[in-house]
Design an enzyme around this catalytic site. Structure first.
Site, mmCIF file in Angstrom:
data_model
loop_
_atom_site.group_PDB
_atom_site.id
_atom_site.type_symbol
_atom_site.label_atom_id
_atom_site.label_comp_id
_atom_site.label_asym_id
_atom_site.label_seq_id
_atom_site.Cartn_x
_atom_site.Cartn_y
_atom_site.Cartn_z
ATOM 1 N N CYS A 127 0.755 -1.281 -0.165
ATOM 2 C CA CYS A 127 -0.045 -0.173 -0.100
ATOM 3 C C CYS A 127 0.657 1.244 0.033
ATOM 4 O O CYS A 127 1.539 1.571 0.971
ATOM 5 C CB CYS A 127 -0.806 0.091 1.201
ATOM 6 N N CYS B 290 -1.030 4.430 2.592
ATOM 7 C CA CYS B 290 -0.619 4.413 3.957
ATOM 8 C C CYS B 290 -0.558 2.652 4.362
ATOM 9 O O CYS B 290 0.407 2.300 3.850
ATOM 10 C CB CYS B 290 -1.730 4.767 5.014
ATOM 11 N N SER B 291 -1.376 2.189 4.793
ATOM 12 C CA SER B 291 -1.026 0.757 4.975
ATOM 13 C C SER B 291 -2.367 -0.053 5.020
ATOM 14 O O SER B 291 -2.690 -0.617 6.067
ATOM 15 C CB SER B 291 -0.448 0.591 6.262
ATOM 16 N N CYS B 292 -3.177 -0.089 3.868
ATOM 17 C CA CYS B 292 -4.351 -0.674 3.878
ATOM 18 C C CYS B 292 -3.964 -2.283 4.132
ATOM 19 O O CYS B 292 -2.927 -2.699 3.226
ATOM 20 C CB CYS B 292 -5.138 -0.240 2.851
#
Lengths: 130, 210
Positions: free
Chosen positions: B112, B115-117
């Site tokens: 990702c 961000c940090s899906c």
């Protein structure tokens, strides 16, 4: 599942500067991170925001942090997460920054007066002492 | 202090200390609780679920079932959210989950860049490296190099596809079933599925390689 993966993670840590070693747990480094995470899920469940809203806010927070010089190696991730959550709560009219500050100061006072090892509890008297 | 309820601990430096982050979390939780937005018991339950009930083993179950059951595998690749729901999960953030299948021709890796899906409901919480800028940026530019760093070397003939998650779409990799796993039960198969194999930075374990 630690064996192979942790060696792999160590290799990555050596290969990429600033790459944090993954201890391969479901990764909270400290309990407050789990609490921040849990509050976010609880507020999402209540419909306070959508995931796209959250992603946008968190992304913006990480971007701002990077511009301030945060290396964004993952270790400060939940700091950004909590900052985004505070921002979300303010945006949604749940609690503004000054309210948050008042409660932070009250908790700080509660901690100060609580003997080491005893559970820290918030009392009315903790407010307004700065 | 001469009041009746005075503390026996008179050491003034013996007070407690909370870090800035602990203070902020407590402050927010108190406010949200007072306003009725959250219940502390419910928060505890979420934390506990992150640690125990929702770990990579949920994802491992899904992968094992896909290996063992061709009809489920087909359903999973067609609509992962729907297929996972039939297993009795309650996806929290995985409403738009897409499963991508590894084959000898194609290896998938998930990243990702925003961000940090991450499909928390299947894989537990994201590992620290997944959230790091070096992983995110390098995987897009040099996935083969990142895989090598993870100890995974693929034949040149294998194409590597990088999937960039978004808030709307999250990806989970369906790793290749390891050789020598014929005849294993779903439970035994699930033990071969690592979290990294479902992100694409690892392969499933070989049977007997603990």
């Amino acid at each position: 599942m630690t064996d192979r993966n942790s060696t792999a993670a160590q290799r990555v840590a050596q290969a990429v500067p600033g790459f944090p070693i993954d201890d391969n747990g479901p990764v909270f480094r400290e309990p407050w991170e789990a609490q921040a995470f849990a509050m976010t899920l609880a507020l999402y469940d209540r419909g306070l925001f959508t995931w796209p809203e959250w992603a946008a806010l968190l992304g913006a927070e990480i971007k701002r942090a990077r511009e301030r010089g945060d290396p964004d190696t993952g270790e400060t991730y939940y700091r950004h997460w909590l900052a985004a959550l505070e921002r979300m709560v303010a945006q949604k009219g749940v609690a503004d920054a000054s309210t948050l500050t008042r409660y932070v100061e009250a908790w700080d006072h509660a901690a100060d007066r609580t003997p080491h090892g005893a559970p820290i509890e918030l009392r009315a008297e903790d407010f307004g002492r700065g | 202090m001469t009041t009746q309820d005075h503390h026996h601990d008179h050491d003034h430096s013996g007070g407690s200390e909370l870090s800035e982050m602990q203070l902020r979390v407590r402050a927010l939780e108190t406010i949200l609780t007072e306003k009725g937005y959250v219940e502390p018991a419910a928060l505890d339950a979420i934390v506990e679920a992150c640690e125990t009930r929702i770990g990579p083993h949920n994802g491992a179950r899904v992968v094992a079932k896909a290996w063992a059951d061709p009809a489920f595998k087909k359903a999973l690749l067609e609509d992962a959210s729907k297929a996972v729901a039939t297993l009795g999960h309650l996806p929290r953030v995985g409403e738009h989950l897409v499963a991508v299948e590894n084959t000898p021709q194609t290896h998938n890796i998930v990243v990702c860049t925003l961000c940090s899906c991450y499909p928390w409901d299947l894989l537990g919480l994201p590992p620290v490296w997944y959230k790091s800028t070096p992983y995110r940026s390098r995987t897009v530019k040099d996935p083969r190099g990142v895989l090598r760093d993870f100890g995974v070397t693929l034949p040149d003939s294998t194409e590597i596809r990088v999937w960039d998650s978004t808030a709307e779409t999250r990806f989970v990799v369906l790793p290749m079933r390891p050789a020598g796993s014929a005849g294993l039960s779903e439970d035994e198969l699930a033990k071969l599925v690592t979290r990294d194999s479902m992100i694409g930075t690892g392969l499933a374990r070989a049977p007997g390689a603990a």
